[in-house]
Design an enzyme around this catalytic site. Sequence first.
Site, mmCIF file in Angstrom:
data_model
loop_
_atom_site.group_PDB
_atom_site.id
_atom_site.type_symbol
_atom_site.label_atom_id
_atom_site.label_comp_id
_atom_site.label_asym_id
_atom_site.label_seq_id
_atom_site.Cartn_x
_atom_site.Cartn_y
_atom_site.Cartn_z
ATOM 1 N N TYR A 59 0.851 -1.185 0.000
ATOM 2 C CA TYR A 59 0.000 0.000 0.000
ATOM 3 C C TYR A 59 0.891 1.241 0.000
ATOM 4 O O TYR A 59 1.460 1.630 0.997
ATOM 5 C CB TYR A 59 -0.912 0.029 1.228
ATOM 6 C CG TYR A 59 -1.864 -1.130 1.355
ATOM 7 C CD1 TYR A 59 -2.200 -1.926 0.261
ATOM 8 C CD2 TYR A 59 -2.431 -1.452 2.591
ATOM 9 C CE1 TYR A 59 -3.078 -2.999 0.396
ATOM 10 C CE2 TYR A 59 -3.321 -2.508 2.729
ATOM 11 C CZ TYR A 59 -3.625 -3.279 1.635
ATOM 12 O OH TYR A 59 -4.495 -4.340 1.777
ATOM 13 N N HIS A 126 0.375 -11.935 1.040
ATOM 14 C CA HIS A 126 -0.692 -11.116 0.447
ATOM 15 C C HIS A 126 -1.410 -11.839 -0.689
ATOM 16 O O HIS A 126 -2.634 -11.777 -0.811
ATOM 17 C CB HIS A 126 -0.090 -9.802 -0.052
ATOM 18 C CG HIS A 126 -1.061 -8.673 -0.084
ATOM 19 N ND1 HIS A 126 -0.683 -7.365 0.023
ATOM 20 C CD2 HIS A 126 -2.402 -8.641 -0.220
ATOM 21 C CE1 HIS A 126 -1.742 -6.576 -0.037
ATOM 22 N NE2 HIS A 126 -2.809 -7.326 -0.194
ATOM 23 N N SER A 205 -12.925 -5.908 2.360
ATOM 24 C CA SER A 205 -14.050 -5.376 1.575
ATOM 25 C C SER A 205 -15.388 -5.878 2.108
ATOM 26 O O SER A 205 -16.238 -6.346 1.350
ATOM 27 C CB SER A 205 -13.900 -5.747 0.090
ATOM 28 O OG SER A 205 -12.797 -5.111 -0.486
ATOM 29 N N PRO A 206 -15.608 -5.782 3.435
ATOM 30 C CA PRO A 206 -16.859 -6.311 4.002
ATOM 31 C C PRO A 206 -18.091 -5.503 3.619
ATOM 32 O O PRO A 206 -19.215 -5.959 3.852
ATOM 33 C CB PRO A 206 -16.597 -6.245 5.510
ATOM 34 C CG PRO A 206 -15.647 -5.106 5.670
ATOM 35 C CD PRO A 206 -14.741 -5.183 4.474
#
Length: 330
Positions: A59, A126, A205-206
């Site tokens: 990130y 990842h 990404s809930p």
Amino acid sequence: MKYRTLGNDLEVSALGLGCMPMAGIGSAMYGTADVQESLATIDRAIELGVTFFDTAEVYGPHKNEELLARGIKDRRNRLIIATKFGFKFDENGFHGVDSTPANVRRACEGSLQRLGIDTIDLFYQHRVDPDVPITETVGEMGRLVEEGKVRFLGLSEAGVDTIMAAHKEHPITALQSEYSLWERGVEEEILPLCDKLDIGFVPYSPLGRGFLTGQIKSRDDLPEDDYRRRDPRYSEENFDQNLKMVEMVSTIAGAHGRSPAQIALAWLLAQGDNIVPIPGSKRRATLEDSMAAVDITLTSDELEALDKAAPVGGTAGKRYGDEMMKMVRL
């Protein structure tokens, strides 16, 4: 705040904070972020009892870890810091995945330095590297545990065979993969396996990349450079169909006097005690809204209504474009 246990021994807040939107990503993801507001959001999360913070080397790259380091400085006690490795990149961009033992160690040392900590609490691969046996990767990760540089190991978007082989090499504490009313594919094989092996599950990404918040009524609500304009599920041919599931979420939210985001998170929390979602936030307002979901108990009728409105495989469109889809469930 309430608390849950990932694996057998890692206690975390029932909702973690996904730090990805905060810094180093830019408008191509979820819009630009204000650094001071991001730091204030970390402050507020700690005040609310959040102990679980998720970032990654990629990130930025690096900038997100550096920002989190500023936010947690001198407040390490009780905080659980998770970061990830697994990509190769340089000043010219990204060049695919790399989970060779040498890269595992390089990434760990770099993350420790950027985060300003002595030990990474949860260290994830990842994305699975198809060119490196998972036993080699996890073997090196395990050596980092032995050296005290890492406490617990995790995988992200791994498939059944990879999870089993990795767990045999060294106990895996958590699997991070996409999971929400918008994306329920893990329910078929992945979640049952995690239950069997006592592996915690961390949904990223809930909120369906913002779709389940009910705040995006059309594609025109997205900035021109927002990457979601290229997301298959946000496409013109799929957008309206996918809004139907949000209607049910919003209806139940209205009955509770809550936000749709809170209902979507409460549904996830109801799927198992080993599930710890990490909604992303870069502002205090959205953080506070999300964290209030821990106090919501949905009825069996409400859970059934949500299941019917958003069945497994019911979302229109693939969850990623073709290239990204090649990197999941390996």
